[in-house]
Scaffold this active site. Structure first.
Site, PDB file in Angstrom:
ATOM      1  N   ASP A 113       0.707  -1.214  -0.033  1.00  0.00           N
ATOM      2  CA  ASP A 113      -0.228  -0.069   0.032  1.00  0.00           C
ATOM      3  C   ASP A 113       0.935   1.319  -0.003  1.00  0.00           C
ATOM      4  OD1 ASP A 113      -2.795   1.299   0.680  1.00  0.00           O
ATOM      5  OD2 ASP A 113      -1.337   2.305   1.779  1.00  0.00           O
ATOM      6  N   TYR A 129       2.656   9.888  -0.218  1.00  0.00           N
ATOM      7  CA  TYR A 129       4.079   9.359   0.555  1.00  0.00           C
ATOM      8  C   TYR A 129       5.521   9.630   0.172  1.00  0.00           C
ATOM      9  CZ  TYR A 129       0.014   6.694   2.600  1.00  0.00           C
ATOM     10  OH  TYR A 129      -1.078   6.073   3.149  1.00  0.00           O
ATOM     11  N   LYS A 178      -2.730   5.927  -4.356  1.00  0.00           N
ATOM     12  CA  LYS A 178      -3.773   6.819  -4.000  1.00  0.00           C
ATOM     13  C   LYS A 178      -3.696   8.185  -4.741  1.00  0.00           C
ATOM     14  CE  LYS A 178      -3.913   4.582   0.562  1.00  0.00           C
ATOM     15  NZ  LYS A 178      -2.539   4.473   0.842  1.00  0.00           N
ATOM     16  N   HIS A 226      -7.495   9.401  -1.782  1.00  0.00           N
ATOM     17  CA  HIS A 226      -6.852   9.390  -0.507  1.00  0.00           C
ATOM     18  C   HIS A 226      -7.734  10.098   0.541  1.00  0.00           C
ATOM     19  CE1 HIS A 226      -2.669   9.130   1.306  1.00  0.00           C
ATOM     20  NE2 HIS A 226      -3.561   9.137   2.019  1.00  0.00           N
ATOM     21  N   GLN A 260     -10.590   2.271   2.638  1.00  0.00           N
ATOM     22  CA  GLN A 260      -9.430   2.378   3.788  1.00  0.00           C
ATOM     23  C   GLN A 260      -9.698   3.601   4.810  1.00  0.00           C
ATOM     24  OE1 GLN A 260      -4.644   3.208   3.466  1.00  0.00           O
ATOM     25  NE2 GLN A 260      -5.375   1.657   2.045  1.00  0.00           N
TER      26      GLN A 260
END
Ligand code: A2P
Length: 329
Positions: free
Chosen positions: A47, A52, A81, A114, A183
């Site tokens: 993931d 990130y 995402k 996201h 998520q």
């Protein structure tokens, strides 16, 4: 390791390994080495997110494994995402193409929005790293652009992250291609029982982030998106005596019990680690089962919304009309 990986099956038949590797706040060489170690251990679900800042490193590690023939693309389950600065229909294709370029892949298995809150797409270089809200975020038109990515073959399935039940329902109602997965933060102190029941009724699977309650300290990232760990509630799941007692009974660690609990709830978990021993430990959760009594005991640790750790990572987010966390679920 003994025991076999378990899977969640999406409404469209695609299968997600129930345990994956979280990669938030893992950067540079650390994450490249961690992916290498994780694939060696047997992880196949990874993931990540454009936010990130580690897709290129992950892509390098994946390419090495795919080129060597040790692993086939269809054995992997890769999730990324859409960044919060891309929450407009016209931005989706550009961002997914960038992620695929960095990951060195032709498609991702799951592409998620996201966050329901949108930001303006300003270059931080021109803007002193300040992030400005885009108050016009429209999830329905955004979702249509997500569906186009499935049509184009760039994403096998699409889904949502950090959306509350009302927001999920709105997308679900308007969707031609339904969200396959949501998520959200989920751990033993924040078990999301209402949201789980709600998603079950819509045939949307759930993946829990920070499944260990984020016991580590987060390294500083860009100033504007750093979570201030000192302002988070006390994070003691890993030393909770109730968890320890169950762990002792099964000859397992607290982390393994916390992950097993989530898996037995029928939820996927993506613990983050860059340490090979902990990566191995977190993956070794398929050779034991928590009893109904253990499950009941762990259910009692739920603090409900008071157990939530992740709120607005920039305080202004709470002013956005789509800020999700004021709702009970
Ligand atoms: P590290 O990368 O050094 O292993 P979460 O996924 O809930 O956010 O938790 C991630 C944090 O927990 C990271 O700081 C990670 O540090 C640490 N961690 C991951 N697995 C374990 C484990 N099995 N035992 C203790 N700490 C862990």
């Amino acid at each position: 390791m003994t025991g076999k990986m378990e899977y969640l099956t999406f409404f469209n038949g695609h299968k997600m390994p129930i345990l994956g590797l979280g990669t938030a706040h893992a950067l540079g060489d650390d994450i490249e080495k961690a992916i290498d170690a994780a694939l060696e251990i047997g992880y196949r679900h990874i993931d990540t997110a454009q936010r990130y800042n580690n897709e290129a490193q992950i892509g390098r590690a994946l390419k090495k494994w795919l080129d060597s023939g040790k692993i086939k693309r269809e054995d992997l389950f890769i999730v990324t995402k859409l960044p919060l600065t891309g929450n407009r229909a016209e931005c989706v294709e550009k961002h997914l193409k960038q992620s695929l370029h960095d990951l060195q892949l032709d498609y991702v298995d799951l592409y998620l929005i996201h966050h329901p809150v949108g930001f303006q797409d300003l270059d931080p270089k021109d803007n002193g790293e300040e992030m400005l809200l885009d108050m016009n975020t429209d999830h329905v038109s955004l979702w249509k652009a997500m569906e186009d990515q499935v049509d184009a073959g760039r994403a096998r399935s699409i889904g949502l992250s950090n959306f509350n039940a009302r927001q999920v329902k709105r997308v679900w109602r308007s969707a031609r291609i339904k969200p396959a997965n949501l998520q959200v933060e989920l751990h033993v102190y924040f078990q999301q029982s209402e949201l789980r029941a709600f998603c079950r009724a819509l045939d949307i699977t759930i993946c829990g982030y920070i499944p260990l309650g984020a016991p580590g300290v987060r390294p500083p990232g860009r100033a504007a998106i750093t979570v201030d760990a000192s302002k988070m509630p006390k994070r003691d799941q890993m030393t909770n005596p109730v968890v320890s007692q169950i762990a002792q009974k099964h000859g397992k660690t607290n982390a393994q019990v916390l992950l097993r609990y989530i898996i037995q709830l029928g939820v996927a978990a993506i613990p983050k680690s860059t340490n090979p021993d902990r990566l191995r430990q977190n993956f070794d959760v398929f050779d034991f089962e928590l009893s109904a009594e253990d499950m009941d005991t762990l259910e009692q640790l739920d603090k409900g919304p008071a157990g939530r750790q992740v709120r607005a990572f920039i305080p202004e987010m709470a002013n956005h009309p789509e800020y999700p966390f004021n709702a009970h679920y």
